[in-house]
Write a protein that holds these residues in place. Structure first.
Motif, mmCIF file in Angstrom:
data_model
loop_
_atom_site.group_PDB
_atom_site.id
_atom_site.type_symbol
_atom_site.label_atom_id
_atom_site.label_comp_id
_atom_site.label_asym_id
_atom_site.label_seq_id
_atom_site.Cartn_x
_atom_site.Cartn_y
_atom_site.Cartn_z
ATOM 1 N N TYR A 46 0.838 -1.196 0.000
ATOM 2 C CA TYR A 46 0.000 0.000 0.000
ATOM 3 C C TYR A 46 0.871 1.243 0.000
ATOM 4 N N GLY A 47 0.242 2.386 -0.279
ATOM 5 C CA GLY A 47 0.985 3.633 -0.299
ATOM 6 C C GLY A 47 0.067 4.816 -0.121
ATOM 7 N N ASP A 48 0.647 6.003 -0.149
ATOM 8 C CA ASP A 48 -0.120 7.239 -0.014
ATOM 9 C C ASP A 48 -0.963 7.479 -1.264
ATOM 10 N N CYS A 49 -2.148 8.027 -1.070
ATOM 11 C CA CYS A 49 -3.020 8.378 -2.192
ATOM 12 C C CYS A 49 -2.544 9.677 -2.820
ATOM 13 N N SER A 50 -2.528 9.713 -4.128
ATOM 14 C CA SER A 50 -2.094 10.913 -4.839
ATOM 15 C C SER A 50 -3.255 11.672 -5.465
ATOM 16 N N ASN A 51 -4.463 11.133 -5.355
ATOM 17 C CA ASN A 51 -5.613 11.766 -6.024
ATOM 18 C C ASN A 51 -6.670 12.232 -5.027
ATOM 19 N N VAL A 52 -6.244 12.555 -3.804
ATOM 20 C CA VAL A 52 -7.164 13.028 -2.765
ATOM 21 C C VAL A 52 -6.916 14.502 -2.506
ATOM 22 N N SER A 53 -7.992 15.292 -2.472
ATOM 23 C CA SER A 53 -7.894 16.727 -2.220
ATOM 24 C C SER A 53 -8.800 17.125 -1.066
ATOM 25 N N ILE A 54 -8.378 18.151 -0.321
ATOM 26 C CA ILE A 54 -9.198 18.724 0.743
ATOM 27 C C ILE A 54 -9.985 19.877 0.155
ATOM 28 N N ASN A 55 -11.306 19.827 0.319
ATOM 29 C CA ASN A 55 -12.212 20.790 -0.298
ATOM 30 C C ASN A 55 -12.946 21.555 0.802
ATOM 31 N N SER A 56 -12.690 22.855 0.904
ATOM 32 C CA SER A 56 -13.273 23.666 1.973
ATOM 33 C C SER A 56 -14.767 23.892 1.796
ATOM 34 N N CYS A 57 -15.294 23.588 0.634
ATOM 35 C CA CYS A 57 -16.693 23.869 0.356
ATOM 36 C C CYS A 57 -17.622 22.723 0.727
ATOM 37 N N LEU A 58 -17.078 21.538 0.941
ATOM 38 C CA LEU A 58 -17.918 20.387 1.259
ATOM 39 C C LEU A 58 -18.489 20.506 2.663
ATOM 40 N N ARG A 59 -19.769 20.180 2.797
ATOM 41 C CA ARG A 59 -20.409 20.165 4.110
ATOM 42 C C ARG A 59 -20.410 18.729 4.613
ATOM 43 N N LEU A 60 -19.989 18.554 5.839
ATOM 44 C CA LEU A 60 -19.854 17.221 6.419
ATOM 45 C C LEU A 60 -21.032 16.892 7.313
ATOM 46 N N GLU A 61 -21.654 15.763 7.052
ATOM 47 C CA GLU A 61 -22.750 15.275 7.862
ATOM 48 C C GLU A 61 -22.256 14.074 8.662
ATOM 49 N N ILE A 62 -22.442 14.118 9.971
ATOM 50 C CA ILE A 62 -21.921 13.070 10.847
ATOM 51 C C ILE A 62 -23.055 12.318 11.515
ATOM 52 N N PHE A 63 -22.993 10.992 11.428
ATOM 53 C CA PHE A 63 -23.980 10.129 12.087
ATOM 54 C C PHE A 63 -23.236 9.256 13.109
ATOM 55 N N ASP A 64 -23.563 9.413 14.369
ATOM 56 C CA ASP A 64 -22.974 8.577 15.412
ATOM 57 C C ASP A 64 -24.034 7.574 15.842
ATOM 58 N N LEU A 65 -23.842 6.324 15.484
ATOM 59 C CA LEU A 65 -24.845 5.291 15.739
ATOM 60 C C LEU A 65 -24.551 4.474 16.991
ATOM 61 N N ARG A 66 -23.559 4.851 17.752
ATOM 62 C CA ARG A 66 -23.184 4.046 18.907
ATOM 63 C C ARG A 66 -24.221 4.147 20.031
#
Length: 237
Positions: A217-237
């Motif tokens: 395995y290795g580091d991903c080269s096609n991943v970007s951080i996007n400041s515009c994305l809204r993150l939805e979090i579901f905690d099912l514990r």
């Protein structure tokens, strides 16, 4: 780099029984996105079956964007377990548009964890959210509370299961006590997938190296951080 795509996602409540209620958390960002590629952090060492800054064959893959606060939010959710030296894991859901995966959801499933392992339970709840929102399982994220930033043999098998579903799937390791590298965004190489496909072992064990001599395995080269994305979090514990 500006001019990225912004998405609006609907907020909905996740109703769960004990031990804790589900939460849905949204972060709003400006409509003009700041997008930056993720690069590997320098470190002095790593496991022999891992490659940093070495070309690893992943095959043709679509780009993956993740929200700016994804990793920070996950560490906050995992903080209680991290203090107890217990791993925490989560699943990433994404939509696809114009051949790019946009990660919009983080699902924390019920789980059984130790200091060096984490097993999701009642996975049908997690997949119900993915299917209900037409999301792709674009990968997973988990902590190494007291270990370095790498993928264990168990992690590699988990990663393989995601890449079988979605070849672009990523595995994020958060290692808050690793002074040389706080996180890694990994993917199995083409050779690594062949090794994992044929490996019948369970638990912690050694893997042979791919026949072409490449790392598992290795580091991903096609991943970007996007400041515009809204993150939805579901905690099912």
């Amino acid at each position: 780099m500006a001019g990225g795509v912004c998405f609006q996602t609907n907020v909905h409540t996740v109703s769960q029984t004990s031990p804790s209620p589900g939460i849905s958390l949204i972060h709003n960002f400006p409509h003009e996105a700041e997008i930056s590629s993720v690069s590997s952090t320098d470190s002095s060492s790593g496991p022999s079956n891992y490659s940093r800054n070495v070309q690893v064959a992943f095959g043709p893959l679509n780009d993956v964007h993740i929200p700016t606060r994804l990793m920070e939010n996950f560490l906050e959710i995992a903080s209680d377990n991290t203090k107890k030296d217990i791993e925490t894991c989560g699943v990433l859901g994404a939509i696809i548009k114009d051949d790019t995966f946009y990660t919009t959801s983080l699902i924390i499933p019920k789980q059984e964890s130790t200091s060096n392992s984490c097993q999701a339970l009642q996975e049908e709840e997690m997949f119900a959210i993915l299917h209900g929102q037409s999301l792709f399982p674009i990968g997973w994220i988990h902590t190494h509370p007291s270990q370095s930033c790498f993928m264990s043999s168990i992690d590699l098998h988990t990663q393989y299961s995601y890449q079988v579903m979605v070849p672009e799937a990523i595995g994020i390791v958060m290692a808050p006590t690793d002074t040389s590298r706080a996180y890694g965004i990994f993917r199995l190489s083409d050779g690594g997938k062949k090794i994992l496909k044929d490996c019948p072992e369970k638990g912690f064990h050694l893997h042979k190296e791919p026949v072409d001599g490449s790392p598992l395995y290795g580091d991903c080269s096609n991943v970007s951080i996007n400041s515009c994305l809204r993150l939805e979090i579901f905690d099912l514990r």
